[in-house]
Scaffold this active site. Structure first.
Site, short mmCIF file in Angstrom:
data_model
loop_
_atom_site.label_atom_id
_atom_site.label_comp_id
_atom_site.label_asym_id
_atom_site.label_seq_id
_atom_site.Cartn_x
_atom_site.Cartn_y
_atom_site.Cartn_z
N GLU A 101 0.85 -1.20 0.00
CA GLU A 101 0.00 0.00 0.00
C GLU A 101 0.88 1.24 0.00
O GLU A 101 2.00 1.20 0.50
CB GLU A 101 -0.86 0.03 1.28
CG GLU A 101 -1.58 -1.26 1.55
CD GLU A 101 -2.26 -1.30 2.92
OE1 GLU A 101 -2.28 -0.25 3.60
OE2 GLU A 101 -2.75 -2.36 3.29
N ASP A 135 2.32 10.47 3.39
CA ASP A 135 3.12 11.41 4.16
C ASP A 135 2.20 12.46 4.76
O ASP A 135 2.07 13.56 4.24
CB ASP A 135 4.15 12.06 3.22
CG ASP A 135 5.26 12.72 4.01
OD1 ASP A 135 5.39 12.44 5.21
OD2 ASP A 135 6.00 13.51 3.39
#
Ligand SMILES: [Zn+2]
Length: 738
Positions: free
Chosen positions: A114, A118
């Site tokens: 996956e 961030d």
């Protein structure tokens, strides 16, 4: 390395990591890239492994980064919220698989791959399908309750969609990440640029900083997004694999990741990581890696977790794009408050899809810490939409004699724009904290340009189109000194304003000029708080402007504010009180007599302070402290301040304060008791507050009115005893003006 050296290095690394953690998790203003940070942590972990004697349970390698800040309620996670072990090496990803094979006794392992987002990790709780709470990761056991802020996220459903043939869990913790889209990040920065404010470094930290704001209305102005991808506590369990979880998140109507990969065995995992890398730049959220998870949740439980991270998952991080180039010069920009900020002028270099010739250097301190000197070979980094930054220099390749960068010397000890005096001053605005060099000349053209851009920005008066180069030209050509001068610029002048050069003219145009004229006329009707904010009064941020705007009727009242005088008076009394306290260390009591006299004086001072608190300062928030009061009073008494007020008057602009409901109850304190015939208690309280009054729980001599209904209790007796007026609902309505 000797054990003594190792011990010293470990201590140093722990201190460094702790400092960077503080900046990353709490202040959302990191100084170094994730890559550099991960490098420090890795070195620390390796040393601790090599010298187990110095490994401790409280080492940053043994816990998750703590993001808790003051001002939020702490809430425990039902299931611990872990972070992920991460690596930059393929070998370690393969070693992860080998570990799984050993632990589970089979080669035949299914994984999901996956995107690693961030953003800022958050855990949402849904009860019977309804959103009830959002909590940050915090210590992993408990985090900050940011529910009010998360509610501003438009794409987050308040209710999970029912999925036919499945059970809706009674309680489910769904984990994910809050982020800013590249477009929203650019919009915010464009607004800041137009306003002459320092730009935010990257979307991740801006999102993290935003969610930690205490004012949800402020948060709503920045359009945060969220994406969800994992499960915490779930009662009863609803899915058995990671892949099914993603399907369920989608079916529940939650924002979910763009794509996941199913991989059988480690070669497929590695291939998927490569595919993800090729795709990830098209995602709405920033990604910095791939997360590999065992797909089967039963196997996940079998493998278990350490205190800090699950053993069944690993994050592979992509290296950021960097390049080396030469630092040709460091130039200095001057912002709207006069702050001098250094910019790196680079030998142009192609990096991550664009040519880069300038990069941020943040401030003088950072240049010194990174030992960056003009002429150096430097490494610059650009990750996604982030403003390029200078990572490091290479002192070993430097020609001997290159001097250290000295900001005041570089600008000849004067403002590079106006030649005015500069001084190193404490700054504590919304952006910069600490000290910075500032141009002292209010009439500096850089400051004028910055203030004009800010005045017209969305957050201020929303006169679109007058940012950047337009503001610059208006100031340069002498059309505008102070922002309100914009009202004197004729539409024709605006239309023909040359934004280019004499050789290559480029005019602002009829259409744009007409828009500006319409917008500035509309802005006349904006309230005092907007105008006050728009005028860049020192120390007056958005919140302070709002609070002041609610407590003054207009600029005339504000310029001669009884409230601000009271704030300063109170500060003076408090300082005197401290000095006169018989126990004062600076000024100890000289005799018993002196002690007694001063005790008495302190009682009097306390009473005076209490009188101010109950009178002019009743309900005044701490935002309006002595520093702000002094700034505002001084500003409106200064030459530029008076000039601004005179200009507004000449223009017939008289912004009105949002003094609540004309403040019929301003300065009045109510106590409520009993049941009112038609009004609920909360409703009455609302009306009192809206009219500027206060509500108290107990009756005292300071109580203005007791609003009593049926079955009023002891408060009524107390009121009669003290002679406080008692009113009923009808009288209350009459006072309100109905
Ligand atoms: Zn200047």
């Amino acid at each position: 390395m000797t054990p003594a050296e190792a011990q010293q290095r470990i201590a140093q690394l722990r201190a460094d990591v702790a400092r960077h953690d503080e900046r990353y998790y709490r202040q959302a203003k990191p100084e170094i890239t994730d890559f550099a940070y991960d490098g420090l942590k890795r070195e620390l972990a390796e040393l601790e492994a090599e010298f187990p004697l110095f490994a401790t349970a409280d080492s940053p390698t043994q816990r998750v980064g703590d993001d808790r800040v003051q001002g939020f309620r702490e809430v425990a996670h039902r299931q611990k919220m872990l972070s992920l072990d991460n690596t930059y090496s393929e070998e370690e990803v393969r070693a992860f698989h080998t570990r799984m094979v050993r632990l589970l006794g089979t080669e035949d392992l299914h994984y999901t791959v996956e995107p690693k987002i961030d953003g800022l990790a958050v855990s949402l709780t849904y009860e019977q399908g309804r959103f009830v709470r959002a909590v940050t990761r915090g210590t992993g056991d408990k985090g900050d309750d940011v529910t009010a802020n998360v509610r501003t996220i438009a794409s987050l459903p308040r209710e999970l969609k029912k999925v036919r043939g499945t059970v809706m869990p009674d309680v489910v913790e769904i984990r994910g990440e809050i982020y800013l889209t590249a477009a929203e990040f650019e919009r915010i920065n464009a607004e800041r640029a137009a306003a002459g404010e320092e730009l935010y470094a990257n979307p991740r930290n801006t999102a993290a900083g935003t969610i930690k704001q205490l004012d949800a209305a402020e948060v709503a102005r920045r359009k945060l997004s969220i994406v969800l991808y994992s499960l915490g506590h779930c009662e009863p369990a609803v899915v058995t694999t990671q892949a099914r979880l993603h399907e369920r998140l989608k079916a529940w109507g939650l924002p979910h990741v763009e794509r996941i990969w199913h991989a059988l065995g480690i070669d497929e995992v590695w291939a998927s990581i490569g595919e993800l890398d090729a795709l990830r730049r098209s995602f709405a959220y920033g990604t910095d890696g791939a997360v590999v998870k065992l797909d089967d949740m039963a196997l996940q439980r079998e493998v278990g977790a350490t205190d800090k991270a699950p053993r069944w998952a690993i994050a592979y991080k992509y290296k950021p794009d960097t390049a080396r180039t030469r630092l040709k010069a460091i130039t200095i920009q001057v912002g709207k408050t006069g702050i001098l900020s250094p910019v790196a002028e680079l030998e142009p270099v192609f990096l991550a899809g664009s040519t880069i010739a300038r990069a941020t250097l943040h401030n003088e301190e950072e240049i010194r810490r990174k030992d960056i000197r003009v002429g150096d070979l430097v490494e610059i980094e650009k990750a996604g939409e982030v403003i390029p930054a200078v990572l490091r220099s290479f002192p070993e390749e430097r020609l001997p004699g290159a001097p250290e960068f000295d900001l005041p010397a570089a600008v000849g000890h004067k403002c590079p724009v106006c030649g005015g005096k500069i001084a190193k001053l404490a700054v504590a605005d919304e952006e910069a904290q600490g000290v910075a060099w500032k141009c002292q000349n209010y009439d500096c053209s850089a400051q004028r340009t910055g203030r004009l851009g800010f005045f017209c920005s969305r957050k201020a008066l929303a006169i679109d189109g007058v940012g950047g180069v337009v503001a610059e030209k208006l100031v340069e050509l002498g059309h505008v000194q102070d922002p309100p001068d914009l009202y004197d610029v004729a539409q024709e002048t605006l239309a023909t304003l040359n934004l280019g050069t004499a050789e290559k003219p480029r005019v602002f145009g009829e259409k744009n000029a007409a828009k500006v004229v319409a917008a500035r006329e509309a802005a006349r009707a904006l309230p005092l708080e907007k105008w006050l904010y728009a005028l860049s009064v020192p120390d007056v941020g958005e919140t302070t402007a709002r609070e002041l705007g609610r407590r003054h009727r207009n600029f005339t009242e504000l310029a001669d504010s009884a409230l601000l005088r009271a704030v300063l008076q109170k500060a003076g009394l408090a300082a005197e009180r401290e000095l006169q306290a018989p126990s004062s260390r600076k000024n100890p009591a000289k005799s018993d007599e002196d002690r007694a006299r001063r005790k008495e004086l302190c009682v009097r001072l306390d009473a005076e302070i209490a009188g101010l608190d109950a009178g002019p300062l009743a309900g005044v928030p701490s935002d309006i402290g002595p520093a702000v009061a002094a700034s505002v009073v001084e500003f409106f008494a200064s030459v530029p301040g008076k000039r601004l007020l005179a200009k507004l008057q000449q223009l017939g602009i008289d912004p009105q304060g949002t003094v609540v409901a004309a403040g019929v109850f301003t300065g009045k304190t109510f106590v409520l008791t009993g049941t009112l015939p038609t009004m609920k208690r909360e409703e009455a309280e609302q009306k009192i507050l809206a009219a500027g009054g206060k509500v108290s729980g107990s009756v005292s001599k300071k109580t203005s009115y007791v609003l009593a209904g049926a079955e009023a209790g002891s408060k009524l007796d107390k009121a009669r005893e003290l002679g406080v007026p008692v009113i009923d609902e009808t009288e209350f309505q009459r006072l309100l003006g109905r």
